[in-house]
Enzyme design. Structure first.
Site, PDB file in Angstrom:
ATOM      1  N   GLU A 167      28.434  38.630   6.246  1.00  0.00           N
ATOM      2  CA  GLU A 167      29.420  38.186   5.249  1.00  0.00           C
ATOM      3  C   GLU A 167      29.867  36.748   5.494  1.00  0.00           C
ATOM      4  OE1 GLU A 167      32.647  40.983   5.102  1.00  0.00           O
ATOM      5  OE2 GLU A 167      31.500  42.342   3.828  1.00  0.00           O
ATOM      6  N   LYS A 168      29.540  36.201   6.640  1.00  0.00           N
ATOM      7  CA  LYS A 168      29.942  34.814   6.889  1.00  0.00           C
ATOM      8  C   LYS A 168      29.383  33.894   5.799  1.00  0.00           C
ATOM      9  CE  LYS A 168      29.595  30.893   9.690  1.00  0.00           C
ATOM     10  NZ  LYS A 168      28.299  30.386   9.238  1.00  0.00           N
ATOM     11  N   SER A 202      28.100  31.009  14.536  1.00  0.00           N
ATOM     12  CA  SER A 202      27.132  30.284  13.712  1.00  0.00           C
ATOM     13  C   SER A 202      26.179  29.566  14.649  1.00  0.00           C
ATOM     14  CB  SER A 202      27.870  29.259  12.858  1.00  0.00           C
ATOM     15  OG  SER A 202      26.954  28.295  12.367  1.00  0.00           O
ATOM     16  N   ALA A 210      17.931  30.906  16.670  1.00  0.00           N
ATOM     17  CA  ALA A 210      19.126  30.547  17.443  1.00  0.00           C
ATOM     18  C   ALA A 210      20.096  31.739  17.385  1.00  0.00           C
ATOM     19  CB  ALA A 210      19.775  29.261  16.937  1.00  0.00           C
ATOM     20  N   ARG A 257      25.096  26.786  14.195  1.00  0.00           N
ATOM     21  CA  ARG A 257      25.539  25.387  14.222  1.00  0.00           C
ATOM     22  C   ARG A 257      26.590  25.134  15.294  1.00  0.00           C
ATOM     23  NH1 ARG A 257      23.735  22.706   9.494  1.00  0.00           N
ATOM     24  NH2 ARG A 257      22.845  24.232   8.096  1.00  0.00           N
ATOM     25  N   HIS A 300      23.967  37.730  14.589  1.00  0.00           N
ATOM     26  CA  HIS A 300      22.642  38.232  14.212  1.00  0.00           C
ATOM     27  C   HIS A 300      22.371  39.584  14.869  1.00  0.00           C
ATOM     28  CE1 HIS A 300      21.870  33.730  14.028  1.00  0.00           C
ATOM     29  NE2 HIS A 300      21.555  34.118  12.815  1.00  0.00           N
TER      30      HIS A 300
END
Ligand code: PAF
Length: 283
Positions: free
Chosen positions: A150-151, A187, A34, A189, A39
């Site tokens: 770093e998230k 994210s 995803a 999500r 990324h």
């Protein structure tokens, strides 16, 4: 141009062995797919440092606490491969569950201490799942460099610790969190947020940055964090799991930002759990 997809450890090893014969510097970017701009920023950073970049895509069942969360995790392999091709990533390694955890699989990598608090306190077994799969990905790819965002700041600490403790010869490189224009940390999500939740979501980052500013002046964390928690709830989040001030280098709990620190949060918006963190440099 498409990115070659490999699904078995055996084939991955053959390809990596050939790269090594050419003395290529190899990097890995572990993902659960995803793919979003966060990324892709890791892949770009990896391409700057390495001759060959392997992106891994494996939705790791061992790091999910609930079957429902695992089932709801977005799976977009074709789109992911299409996003990687123009960047110039060299390989997408996408094993299935049997390849990663064959029958009889019985080993767990547990990183004590750093795994136990923050997300670890609310998601029992999560970091064991992460540490186990990341160890396997490091060993399977034989990469000399690994790129993480770093998230997932605590994850970064867990991964660094395991590489050090297990003498895995890999440099773990941290890359900054990538945010949407309204501040929401990217994210996978986020894809699950309803349009109403998507509107409320960026408040978390906004409150985090404001709170970090206040803490940077040296105010005591307790009161400032209590106000921030309340603000997050008033913004529409249903629960704040944690909102804590921690030392940047070892994640120890701080009462004030007297040294480089991170403000870390996990909060639920409906049935979606979001995490974020910001850095604090004491003034
Ligand atoms: O950050 C993630 O996406 C995952 O935790 C990771 C590192 C790919 C391990 O499954």
């Amino acid at each position: 141009m498409s990115v070659p997809i490999v699904t078995t450890v055996a084939r991955l090893r053959e390809i990596v062995a050939a790269w090594r014969r050419d003395s290529a510097r190899i990097a890995v970017v572990p993902t659960m797919g995803a793919l979003h701009e966060g990324h892709l920023s890791l892949v770009r950073a990896a391409l700057e440092r390495a001759d060959r970049v392997i992106v891994t895509l494996f939705v790791n069942p061992k790091q999910f606490n609930s079957q429902a969360d695992l089932a709801a995790y977005p799976r977009t392999e074709d789109e992911d491969a299409a996003k990687l091709a123009p960047l110039g990533a060299h390989l997408l390694y996408a094993p299935d569950g049997f390849e990663m955890y064959p029958d009889g699989f019985a080993t767990t990598v547990a990183v004590n201490g750093v795994s136990e608090e923050l997300c670890g306190a609310f998601r029992p077994g999560h970091f064991q799942g992460v540490a186990t799969v990341v160890t396997k990905l490091f060993l399977q790819t034989g990469a000399g460099l690994a790129f993480f965002g770093e998230k997932d700041f605590q994850q970064l600490h867990v991964v660094r610790r395991l590489a050090r403790d297990l003498d895995i010869p890999i440099e773990v490189v941290a890359c900054p969190t990538v945010r949407e224009a309204d501040g929401l940390a990217m994210s996978s999500r986020n894809l699950r947020l309803s349009s109403q939740q998507r509107q409320a979501a960026p408040k978390l980052a906004e409150i985090l940055f404001e709170t970090a500013e206040r803490l940077a002046t040296g105010l005591a964390a307790e009161d400032v964090l209590a106000e921030a928690r309340q603000a997050i709830l008033s913004a529409g989040y249903r629960e704040v799991e944690y909102l804590e001030l921690r030392a940047e280098d070892d994640l120890s709990l701080l009462e004030e930002a007297g040294r480089p620190a991170r403000l870390l949060v996990a909060a639920w918006l409906g049935d979606i759990r979001l995490i974020d963190n910001v850095t604090i440099r004491p003034k």
